[in-house]
Enzyme design. Structure first.
Site, PDB file in Angstrom:
ATOM      1  CG  ASN A   9      -1.704   1.242   1.425  1.00  0.00           C
ATOM      2  OD1 ASN A   9      -1.825   2.048   0.508  1.00  0.00           O
ATOM      3  ND2 ASN A   9      -2.265   1.426   2.609  1.00  0.00           N
ATOM      4  CE  LYS A  11       0.100   3.436   4.767  1.00  0.00           C
ATOM      5  NZ  LYS A  11       0.005   3.605   6.195  1.00  0.00           N
ATOM      6  CG  HIS A  93      -5.853   1.824   5.190  1.00  0.00           C
ATOM      7  ND1 HIS A  93      -5.439   2.796   6.069  1.00  0.00           N
ATOM      8  CD2 HIS A  93      -4.805   0.976   5.033  1.00  0.00           C
ATOM      9  CE1 HIS A  93      -4.183   2.545   6.418  1.00  0.00           C
ATOM     10  NE2 HIS A  93      -3.781   1.453   5.806  1.00  0.00           N
ATOM     11  CD  GLU A  95      -2.931   5.524   6.761  1.00  0.00           C
ATOM     12  OE1 GLU A  95      -2.871   5.540   5.515  1.00  0.00           O
ATOM     13  OE2 GLU A  95      -1.997   5.111   7.479  1.00  0.00           O
ATOM     14  CD  GLU A 163      -3.465  -2.579   7.340  1.00  0.00           C
ATOM     15  OE1 GLU A 163      -2.374  -2.879   6.842  1.00  0.00           O
ATOM     16  OE2 GLU A 163      -4.033  -1.498   7.115  1.00  0.00           O
ATOM     17  N   GLY A 169       2.467   2.241  10.819  1.00  0.00           N
ATOM     18  CA  GLY A 169       3.484   3.280  10.725  1.00  0.00           C
ATOM     19  C   GLY A 169       4.198   3.590  12.026  1.00  0.00           C
ATOM     20  CB  SER A 209       4.986  -1.745  12.128  1.00  0.00           C
ATOM     21  OG  SER A 209       4.648  -0.385  12.333  1.00  0.00           O
TER      22      SER A 209
HETATM   23  C1  PEP Z   1      -0.857   0.195   6.125  1.00  0.00           C
HETATM   24  O1  PEP Z   1      -1.135   1.355   6.334  1.00  0.00           O
HETATM   25  O2  PEP Z   1      -1.621  -0.521   5.432  1.00  0.00           O
HETATM   26  C2  PEP Z   1       0.370  -0.325   6.694  1.00  0.00           C
HETATM   27  C3  PEP Z   1       0.424  -1.599   6.916  1.00  0.00           C
HETATM   28  O3  PEP Z   1       1.351   0.581   6.963  1.00  0.00           O
HETATM   29  P1  PEP Z   1       2.810   0.292   7.597  1.00  0.00           P
HETATM   30  O4  PEP Z   1       3.302  -1.023   7.042  1.00  0.00           O
HETATM   31  O5  PEP Z   1       3.649   1.436   7.159  1.00  0.00           O
HETATM   32  O6  PEP Z   1       2.623   0.215   9.058  1.00  0.00           O
END
Ligand code: PEP
Length: 249
Positions: A9, A11, A93, A95, A163, A169, A209
């Site tokens: 992803n 983003k 997601h 976000e 998630e 992040g 992460s």
């Molecule tokens: C995400 O936002 O889908 C995600 C997994 O981000 P990150 O791997 O940067 O934590």
């Protein structure tokens, strides 16, 4: 029986100058299914650049509209994503839920629109840090799962990404045992609602992460079928290390 999946992803990151990075990811030849979700502006150019040689890398959107077409300025329909070359779309997601106030009902409508357009929906669910601290992780996830997925789910057009909001992040992850416990509970919830065949075949991804350093431990869990990767998918080198961990699991 479940083919593992590595989904990236990007983003709101990526310009045409980054198409070379997408090509480098597409050059990997893993056993798992690889999906990259760049910004919508890069789907068509990436699809064109990958051409027939891009078969190892599927492309996905990061969101789509719930409606098929019409007066919805700024929105992108599922059919438009498919037309641009996408076969998958991330929906719900955290976000999107936080930045745009998307609730489960809207997410379910988007999933239905994605299915109508022939896209595989990767539905994201996750608890906040406060919900986790209150011991509500499993009940929050059960509710999100129930409300965000329409009734007519088939395993082939659905993936679910767990998630934790606090892990995205942040560099922090739940322990492998916590991830396994959550995924087992999600699979049980899917079985109760959609039956044993769907539950056995649906891919449950962990996201939040995931890095080359922790991928092996997270990806070797029995109910983890792959990863949804944010930051570490921006560079082919780090994404490749995660893909390798998924294949080795
Ligand atoms: C995400 O936002 O889908 C995600 C997994 O981000 P990150 O791997 O940067 O934590």
């Amino acid at each position: 029986m479940r083919r593992r999946m590595a989904a990236g992803n990007w983003k709101m990151n990526g310009l045409r100058a980054d198409l070379a990075e997408i090509a480098a990811i597409a050059a990997l030849r893993p056993d798992c299914e690889m999906v990259l979700c760049p910004p919508a502006t890069l789907i068509a150019p990436a699809a064109a650049a990958l051409g027939a040689g891009g078969a190892a890398l599927a492309l996905g959107g990061q969101d789509c509209a719930a409606r098929a077409s019409g007066a919805h300025t700024g929105d992108i329909s599922a059919e438009m994503l498919a037309d641009a070359g996408a076969s998958h779309v991330i929906l719900g997601h955290s976000e999107r839920r936080a930045d745009h106030g998307e609730g489960d009902k809207l997410v379910a409508a988007k999933v239905a629109a994605a299915w109508e357009a022939g896209l595989v929906a990767i539905v994201c669910i996750g608890e906040t840090e406060a919900e986790r601290a209150a011991g509500r992780t499993l009940s929050v996830l059960a509710g999100q799962l129930a409300r965000s997925i329409p009734d007519h789910a088939r395993a082939g057009h659905l993936g679910v990404a767990y998630e934790p909001v606090w892990a995205i992040g942040s560099g922090r992850t739940p322990s492998p045992q916590e991830v396994q416990d959550v995924h087992a509970a999600l699979r049980q919830g899917i079985e109760t609602r959609f039956g044993a065949d769907v539950a056995a075949a649906v891919r449950l991804l962990y996201g939040g992460s995931v890095k080359p350093e922790n991928a092996a431990g997270l990806m070797s869990l029995p109910d983890v079928d792959g990863a949804l990767v944010g930051g570490a998918s921006l560079r082919a080198e780090s994404f490749a290390a995660i893909v390798a961990a998924i294949d080795a699991a």
